[in-house]
Design a protein around this motif. Structure first.
Motif, PDB file in Angstrom:
ATOM      1  N   LEU A  61       0.837  -1.204   0.000  1.00 27.80           N
ATOM      2  CA  LEU A  61       0.000   0.000   0.000  1.00 27.80           C
ATOM      3  C   LEU A  61       0.871   1.254   0.000  1.00 27.80           C
ATOM      4  CD1 LEU A  61      -2.828   1.376   0.326  1.00 27.80           C
ATOM      5  CD2 LEU A  61      -2.345   1.400   2.760  1.00 27.80           C
ATOM      6  N   TYR A  62       1.891   1.264   0.868  1.00 27.82           N
ATOM      7  CA  TYR A  62       2.780   2.435   0.958  1.00 27.82           C
ATOM      8  C   TYR A  62       3.524   2.642  -0.357  1.00 27.82           C
ATOM      9  CZ  TYR A  62       2.211   3.893   5.795  1.00 27.82           C
ATOM     10  OH  TYR A  62       1.724   4.437   6.957  1.00 27.82           O
ATOM     11  N   TRP A  63       4.018   1.555  -0.909  1.00 29.18           N
ATOM     12  CA  TRP A  63       4.806   1.643  -2.143  1.00 29.18           C
ATOM     13  C   TRP A  63       3.932   2.121  -3.301  1.00 29.18           C
ATOM     14  CZ3 TRP A  63       9.294   2.204  -4.256  1.00 29.18           C
ATOM     15  CH2 TRP A  63       9.514   1.824  -5.572  1.00 29.18           C
ATOM     16  N   THR A  64       2.744   1.532  -3.435  1.00 24.13           N
ATOM     17  CA  THR A  64       1.873   1.894  -4.565  1.00 24.13           C
ATOM     18  C   THR A  64       1.368   3.333  -4.418  1.00 24.13           C
ATOM     19  OG1 THR A  64       1.163  -0.406  -4.583  1.00 24.13           O
ATOM     20  CG2 THR A  64      -0.107   1.105  -5.928  1.00 24.13           C
ATOM     21  N   THR A  65       1.025   3.716  -3.188  1.00 23.40           N
ATOM     22  CA  THR A  65       0.532   5.087  -2.973  1.00 23.40           C
ATOM     23  C   THR A  65       1.642   6.097  -3.240  1.00 23.40           C
ATOM     24  OG1 THR A  65      -0.927   4.211  -1.257  1.00 23.40           O
ATOM     25  CG2 THR A  65      -0.653   6.591  -1.326  1.00 23.40           C
ATOM     26  N   ALA A  66       2.840   5.813  -2.725  1.00 26.73           N
ATOM     27  CA  ALA A  66       3.968   6.734  -2.927  1.00 26.73           C
ATOM     28  C   ALA A  66       4.294   6.846  -4.416  1.00 26.73           C
ATOM     29  CB  ALA A  66       5.181   6.248  -2.143  1.00 26.73           C
ATOM     30  N   ARG A  67       4.232   5.707  -5.121  1.00 20.83           N
ATOM     31  CA  ARG A  67       4.516   5.711  -6.565  1.00 20.83           C
ATOM     32  C   ARG A  67       3.462   6.549  -7.301  1.00 20.83           C
ATOM     33  NH1 ARG A  67       4.478  -0.071  -9.067  1.00 20.83           N
ATOM     34  NH2 ARG A  67       2.332   0.568  -9.249  1.00 20.83           N
ATOM     35  N   THR A  68       2.202   6.423  -6.860  1.00 15.66           N
ATOM     36  CA  THR A  68       1.126   7.221  -7.465  1.00 15.66           C
ATOM     37  C   THR A  68       1.398   8.714  -7.259  1.00 15.66           C
ATOM     38  OG1 THR A  68      -0.441   5.453  -6.985  1.00 15.66           O
ATOM     39  CG2 THR A  68      -1.379   7.603  -7.478  1.00 15.66           C
ATOM     40  N   ALA A  69       1.836   9.059  -6.030  1.00 11.85           N
ATOM     41  CA  ALA A  69       2.125  10.470  -5.731  1.00 11.85           C
ATOM     42  C   ALA A  69       3.247  10.986  -6.617  1.00 11.85           C
ATOM     43  CB  ALA A  69       2.502  10.621  -4.266  1.00 11.85           C
ATOM     44  N   VAL A  70       4.266  10.167  -6.816  1.00 13.96           N
ATOM     45  CA  VAL A  70       5.387  10.586  -7.677  1.00 13.96           C
ATOM     46  C   VAL A  70       4.869  10.856  -9.085  1.00 13.96           C
ATOM     47  CG1 VAL A  70       7.535   9.828  -8.771  1.00 13.96           C
ATOM     48  CG2 VAL A  70       7.161   9.387  -6.331  1.00 13.96           C
ATOM     49  N   MET A  71       4.014   9.968  -9.594  1.00 16.76           N
ATOM     50  CA  MET A  71       3.484  10.140 -10.954  1.00 16.76           C
ATOM     51  C   MET A  71       2.645  11.409 -11.051  1.00 16.76           C
ATOM     52  SD  MET A  71       2.534   6.296 -12.272  1.00 16.76           S
ATOM     53  CE  MET A  71       1.601   5.740 -10.882  1.00 16.76           C
ATOM     54  N   VAL A  72       1.804  11.642 -10.035  1.00  9.16           N
ATOM     55  CA  VAL A  72       0.951  12.836 -10.052  1.00  9.16           C
ATOM     56  C   VAL A  72       1.807  14.094  -9.979  1.00  9.16           C
ATOM     57  CG1 VAL A  72      -0.777  14.151  -8.750  1.00  9.16           C
ATOM     58  CG2 VAL A  72      -1.071  11.691  -9.058  1.00  9.16           C
ATOM     59  N   GLN A  73       2.766  14.104  -9.055  1.00  9.99           N
ATOM     60  CA  GLN A  73       3.568  15.318  -8.862  1.00  9.99           C
ATOM     61  C   GLN A  73       4.506  15.599 -10.028  1.00  9.99           C
ATOM     62  OE1 GLN A  73       2.716  17.496  -6.732  1.00  9.99           O
ATOM     63  NE2 GLN A  73       1.195  16.077  -5.893  1.00  9.99           N
ATOM     64  N   LEU A  74       4.920  14.550 -10.732  1.00 15.63           N
ATOM     65  CA  LEU A  74       5.734  14.795 -11.919  1.00 15.63           C
ATOM     66  C   LEU A  74       4.914  15.463 -13.016  1.00 15.63           C
ATOM     67  CD1 LEU A  74       8.046  11.640 -12.118  1.00 15.63           C
ATOM     68  CD2 LEU A  74       8.687  13.994 -11.559  1.00 15.63           C
ATOM     69  N   GLN A  75       3.591  15.216 -12.990  1.00 16.87           N
ATOM     70  CA  GLN A  75       2.697  15.922 -13.927  1.00 16.87           C
ATOM     71  C   GLN A  75       2.724  17.433 -13.638  1.00 16.87           C
ATOM     72  OE1 GLN A  75       0.158  14.676 -16.245  1.00 16.87           O
ATOM     73  NE2 GLN A  75       1.413  12.834 -16.227  1.00 16.87           N
ATOM     74  N   TYR A  76       2.954  17.755 -12.364  1.00 17.67           N
ATOM     75  CA  TYR A  76       2.928  19.156 -11.941  1.00 17.67           C
ATOM     76  C   TYR A  76       4.337  19.662 -11.645  1.00 17.67           C
ATOM     77  CZ  TYR A  76      -2.122  18.798 -11.425  1.00 17.67           C
ATOM     78  OH  TYR A  76      -3.454  18.633 -11.663  1.00 17.67           O
ATOM     79  N   ARG A  77       5.320  19.164 -12.395  1.00 16.93           N
ATOM     80  CA  ARG A  77       6.705  19.515 -12.039  1.00 16.93           C
ATOM     81  C   ARG A  77       6.962  21.014 -12.105  1.00 16.93           C
ATOM     82  NH1 ARG A  77       6.048  16.550 -16.307  1.00 16.93           N
ATOM     83  NH2 ARG A  77       6.684  17.258 -18.358  1.00 16.93           N
ATOM     84  N   MET A  78       6.382  21.696 -13.108  1.00 13.53           N
ATOM     85  CA  MET A  78       6.630  23.137 -13.214  1.00 13.53           C
ATOM     86  C   MET A  78       5.976  23.885 -12.044  1.00 13.53           C
ATOM     87  SD  MET A  78       8.679  23.626 -15.524  1.00 13.53           S
ATOM     88  CE  MET A  78       8.744  25.411 -15.476  1.00 13.53           C
ATOM     89  N   ALA A  79       4.743  23.474 -11.719  1.00 11.52           N
ATOM     90  CA  ALA A  79       4.057  24.108 -10.581  1.00 11.52           C
ATOM     91  C   ALA A  79       4.855  23.868  -9.303  1.00 11.52           C
ATOM     92  CB  ALA A  79       2.649  23.539 -10.438  1.00 11.52           C
ATOM     93  N   ASN A  80       5.354  22.648  -9.150  1.00 13.09           N
ATOM     94  CA  ASN A  80       6.160  22.324  -7.970  1.00 13.09           C
ATOM     95  C   ASN A  80       7.420  23.193  -7.920  1.00 13.09           C
ATOM     96  OD1 ASN A  80       5.085  20.293  -6.206  1.00 13.09           O
ATOM     97  ND2 ASN A  80       5.182  18.862  -7.921  1.00 13.09           N
ATOM     98  N   TYR A  81       8.020  23.374  -9.093  1.00 15.62           N
ATOM     99  CA  TYR A  81       9.256  24.147  -9.142  1.00 15.62           C
ATOM    100  C   TYR A  81       9.012  25.593  -8.754  1.00 15.62           C
ATOM    101  CZ  TYR A  81      14.062  23.220 -10.112  1.00 15.62           C
ATOM    102  OH  TYR A  81      15.384  22.942  -9.938  1.00 15.62           O
ATOM    103  N   PHE A  82       7.965  26.167  -9.332  1.00 18.17           N
ATOM    104  CA  PHE A  82       7.669  27.566  -9.008  1.00 18.17           C
ATOM    105  C   PHE A  82       7.324  27.725  -7.531  1.00 18.17           C
ATOM    106  CE2 PHE A  82       6.794  28.076 -13.700  1.00 18.17           C
ATOM    107  CZ  PHE A  82       7.865  28.931 -13.905  1.00 18.17           C
ATOM    108  N   TYR A  83       6.634  26.699  -7.006  1.00 11.76           N
ATOM    109  CA  TYR A  83       6.279  26.722  -5.584  1.00 11.76           C
ATOM    110  C   TYR A  83       7.552  26.734  -4.737  1.00 11.76           C
ATOM    111  CZ  TYR A  83       3.999  25.273  -1.246  1.00 11.76           C
ATOM    112  OH  TYR A  83       3.550  25.198   0.039  1.00 11.76           O
ATOM    113  N   MET A  84       8.522  25.891  -5.128  1.00 12.38           N
ATOM    114  CA  MET A  84       9.771  25.821  -4.360  1.00 12.38           C
ATOM    115  C   MET A  84      10.572  27.114  -4.487  1.00 12.38           C
ATOM    116  SD  MET A  84      10.992  21.930  -4.968  1.00 12.38           S
ATOM    117  CE  MET A  84      12.354  22.009  -3.830  1.00 12.38           C
TER     118      MET A  84
END
Lengths: 264, 322
Positions: A4-27
Motif C-alpha cells: 500500500l505504501y509503495w503503490t501510494t507513494a509511486r502514485t504520488a510521484v506520478m501525479v507530482q511529476l505531472q505538476y513539475r513546473m508548478a512544484n518548481y515555481f512553488y519551491m
C-alpha cells in the motif's frame, strides 16, 4: 501494508511529476523566506564583527540552505486540506476503504518528497553558489540528518492531522491554525536558529514538538551537536511521533463518531 | 430472515439542524442561545434483502434514500434501530465488511485526476489487497464488459462524464464486493452510457451473485434491473414488493388505446390524453376501465382496443403524491 505504501507513494510521484513546473515555481517561491532570514542575519553578523551567537555568515548560509530542504520535508496534509476533504466528500470515500486514511496521507506525501528532493538539488546548488555555506558534516551527522528529516515529517503529519481533525467539530478553525503556525515559527528554529533564542524560549521549546521538526534536523547536519545530542534528538523525535500517534487515534475515534452522527 | 444479505429493522436517523431567523438581532441571539431542530431523515425503515437480489430503492429527493444507504455503508451512525449487512453492523466499519461492499455515489471520486484510470485501479488493488492474478483477470474482464479498452490509458481529466463514471464503477468493483450500494449511478449520462452501465451491473450481479441496492430517478434503470422495489417517502417505506405490484397498487387509472374506423369525439368516455385521427388514447379510472371499454365497443365503430398500465414514472409520481 508495504505494498500500500509503495503503490501510494509511486502514485504520488506520478501525479507530482505531472505538476513539475508548478512544484518548481512553488519551491522557488518558498526560498524567498530563508533568503530574507539569511540576508538579515548575515548583515547583523557582519555588523557585529563576523558572527552572531557563534554563527558566521557561512554557518547561516549552511543553516538556511539546509532549511529549504527541511521545510519541504515538512509539507504535509494541512488543516485547510481537511476542510476541503470534508466539504467535498473525500473523507466519506476514505472512510469506505479498509485502511486508515493516515496511512494513505503518510504514503502519499512521502512519495511527493522524492520529487521535492529531486527538484531541490539544483536549487540548493544555486543557493550554495550565491551564499557559500560552511558545511563539514561527519558521516554520523549525515546519517542522523537523513533519519531526522523523516522523523520531522512524521511529527508534523501527526500534529497537523490533530489540528485538521478539529474540523469534525467546527467548520472554520483558521484562527487556531494561525496560532499554531505562529508558535511553530518562533519556537522551531524556522525563523531563527534555536541557539539565538533567549534561554527561557529554548527551555520552553524543549518540551514542545516544534524544534524536532525544524531546528533539530538542520542542526544535525550543520550544527555542532555531540553524538549524544544527535541520538537524544532522534529519541525525542520518536517520542513525539508516538505521542502524536496516540493523540491522533484518540481524536480520530471521537471525530469519526461525531461525523457519523451529524452526516457525511 | 436469517440468511438475508441485508436486514434492516426500524432504522432511524434524526439530524440535529441548527436553526435561526434572519437578521442581525437573530444572529446576536444565536451567540448565546443556539436553537436546533430535529429532522427525521429516516423514520423507522424495515426490510430484508436476500443474497443476489437487485432491489430498486426509490423515492423523491429528501425521502431518506441516501441517508439509508450511508447508514448501510457505515458512513452514518443510526439514531435508533438495527441494520445488519452480511452479518456485520455497518457503523462499526470492520475492515472485513468494507472489503466486501462498495458504495458508488454520483459525486464520489476515487480516480486520480491526472493519471490514467489504470493507475487508479492499481491503487485500488493495493488498498483492497487483491492478489495480482485475480486483480488482472477482474480488471481486464471489466474493461471488456464496459468497452473502455481504448480510453483506459488516457488521463482521467481528459475523459467525458460518462467515461469517468464507467471508470469509477470499475474501480469500485475491482475487489468484487458482495454488496453494491449504487446511488444514482447513471445520473447525468446519455442514454447509451446509461444502457451500458445497466448491462454491466446486470452482468456483475449474475457473475458474482452480488446483492445490489440501487437508487435512481431514471425508471429505465429500475425497469431493466430490478424485480423488486422499495419505495420510501418522508423516511418511511411506502411500498416493498414486485415492480409490477407497484403499478397494481398505486396506479389509479388505466390507459385505453383505441383505434376507430372513423374519427370521433371520445371525450365523454374519459380524459383524452392524445388524439391522432382515428387513434385515441383515453385515461379512465382503474375501476371504470372495463365498463368504459364495453361501452366503447357497443357505441363506437372500434377497430382495435387495448387496456394498458400507465407508465411507471406516472405510478411513482402517484405514490409520492399520496
Amino acid at each position: 501494508m508495504f505494498d500500500l505504501y509503495w503503490t501510494t507513494a509511486r502514485t504520488a510521484v506520478m501525479v507530482q511529476l505531472q505538476y513539475r513546473m508548478a512544484n518548481y515555481f512553488y519551491m522557488i517561491g518558498m526560498i524567498a523566506e530563508p533568503i530574507i532570514y539569511l540576508v538579515v542575519w548575515s548583515t547583523i553578523a557582519a555588523a557585529q564583527g563576523g558572527e552572531v551567537g557563534g554563527y558566521t555568515p557561512g554557518a547561516f548560509a549552511a543553516y538556511y540552505i539546509v532549511w529549504t530542504l527541511v521545510r519541504n520535508m515538512n509539507i504535509v496534509f494541512t488543516p485547510y486540506g481537511w476542510e476541503w476533504r470534508i466539504k467535498h466528500g473525500e473523507l466519506s470515500a476514505a472512510l469506505l476503504r479498509p485502511v486508515h486514511p493516515l496511512h494513505f496521507d503518510i504514503a502519499y506525501f512521502a512519495g511527493w518528497k522524492f520529487v521535492v528532493i529531486l527538484l531541490w538539488l539544483p536549487l540548493a546548488g544555486l543557493l550554495a553558489l550565491l551564499f557559500p555555506p560552511t558545511l563539514h558534516p561527519t558521516w554520523l551527522e549525515v546519517v542522523v540528518f537523513c533519519v531526522a528529516i523523516w522523523g520531522a515529517y512524521l511529527i508534523r503529519t501527526m500534529f497537523l492531522w490533530l489540528l485538521g481533525m478539529v474540523t469534525f467539530w467546527t467548520t472554520r478553525v483558521s484562527a487556531l491554525y494561525e496560532l499554531y503556525f505562529a508558535c511553530e515559527l518562533l519556537l522551531s528554529g524556522r525563523l531563527v536558529p534555536m541557539a539565538l533564542l533567549p534561554a527561557w524560549a529554548r527551555e520552553l521549546a524543549w518540551f514542545l514538538p516544534f524544534q524536532w521538526t525544524f531546528g533539530f534536523p538542520i542542526e544535525a547536519l550543520v550544527g555542532q551537536l555531540t553524538p549524544h545530542e544527535l541520538l537524544l534528538g532522534l529519541a525525542m523525535q520518536l517520542l513525539w511521533i508516538l505521542v502524536g500517534l496516540g493523540l491522533v487515534q484518540l481524536v480520530w475515534r471521537a471525530g469519526v463518531r461525531r461525523y457519523g452522527a451529524v452526516g457525511g | 430472515m436469517a440468511d438475508a444479505a441485508i436486514s434492516v429493522a426500524e432504522l432511524r436517523k434524526i439530524y440535529q439542524v441548527p436553526e435561526r431567523e434572519a437578521g442581525l438581532r437573530a444572529a446576536l441571539r444565536s451567540l448565546v442561545r443556539r436553537r436546533v431542530r430535529e429532522v427525521p431523515a429516516v423514520a423507522g425503515v424495515s426490510f430484508t434483502i436476500a443474497p443476489g437480489e437487485i432491489v430498486g430503492f426509490l423515492g423523491p429527493n429528501g425521502a431518506g434514500k441516501t441517508t439509508t444507504l450511508k447508514m448501510l455503508a457505515g458512513l452514518l451512525h443510526p439514531t435508533d434501530g438495527e441494520a445488519r449487512v452480511l452479518g456485520y453492523q455497518p457503523y462499526r466499519r470492520d475492515y472485513a465488511y468494507l472489503r466486501q461492499m462498495t458504495l458508488v455515489m454520483g459525486n464520489r471520486n476515487q480516480l486520480q485526476w491526472d493519471l490514467p484510470a489504470l493507475d487508479s485501479f492499481e491503487l485500488q488493488r493495493a488498498i483492497y489487497r487483491i492478489p495480482q492474478t485475480e486483480f488482472r483477470a477482474t480488471r481486464d474482464a471489466f474493461i471488456d464488459l464496459m468497452d473502455v479498452g481504448a480510453i483506459v490509458s488516457k488521463p482521467v481529466r481528459n475523459l467525458s462524464l460518462g467515461e469517468r463514471m464507467k471508470m469509477e464503477i470499475i474501480g469500485a468493483l475491482l475487489h468484487r464486493p458482495k454488496i453494491l450500494f449504487l446511488d444514482e449511478p447513471t445520473i447525468g449520462l446519455d442514454v447509451t452510457m446509461q444502457r451500458r452501465i445497466r448491462s454491466f451491473i446486470a452482468a456483475y450481479n449474475q457473475r458474482y451473485a452480488a446483492t445490489v441496492m440501487l437508487t435512481s430517478h431514471y425508471m429505465a434503470d429500475v425497469e431493466a434491473l430490478c424485480q423488486r422495489v422499495i419505495v420510501i417517502h418522508h423516511g418511511r417505506v411506502r411500498y416493498d414488493g414486485p415492480l409490477a405490484g407497484l403499478v397494481d397498487r398505486f396506479a389509479a387509472y388505466r390507459q385505453l388505446e383505441v383505434s376507430l374506423a372513423e374519427p370521433a369525439d371520445l371525450s365523454h368516455y374519459g380524459e383524452v390524453v392524445a388524439a391522432n385521427g382515428v387513434h385515441v388514447t383515453l385515461r379512465v379510472a382503474k375501476a371504470e376501465a372495463s365498463r368504459v371499454s364495453a361501452r366503447l365497443l357497443n357505441e363506437q365503430a372500434v377497430a382495435d382496443l387495448t387496456i394498458e398500465e400507465p407508465p411507471i414514472d406516472d405510478v411513482i409520481e402517484q405514490v409520492f403524491a399520496t
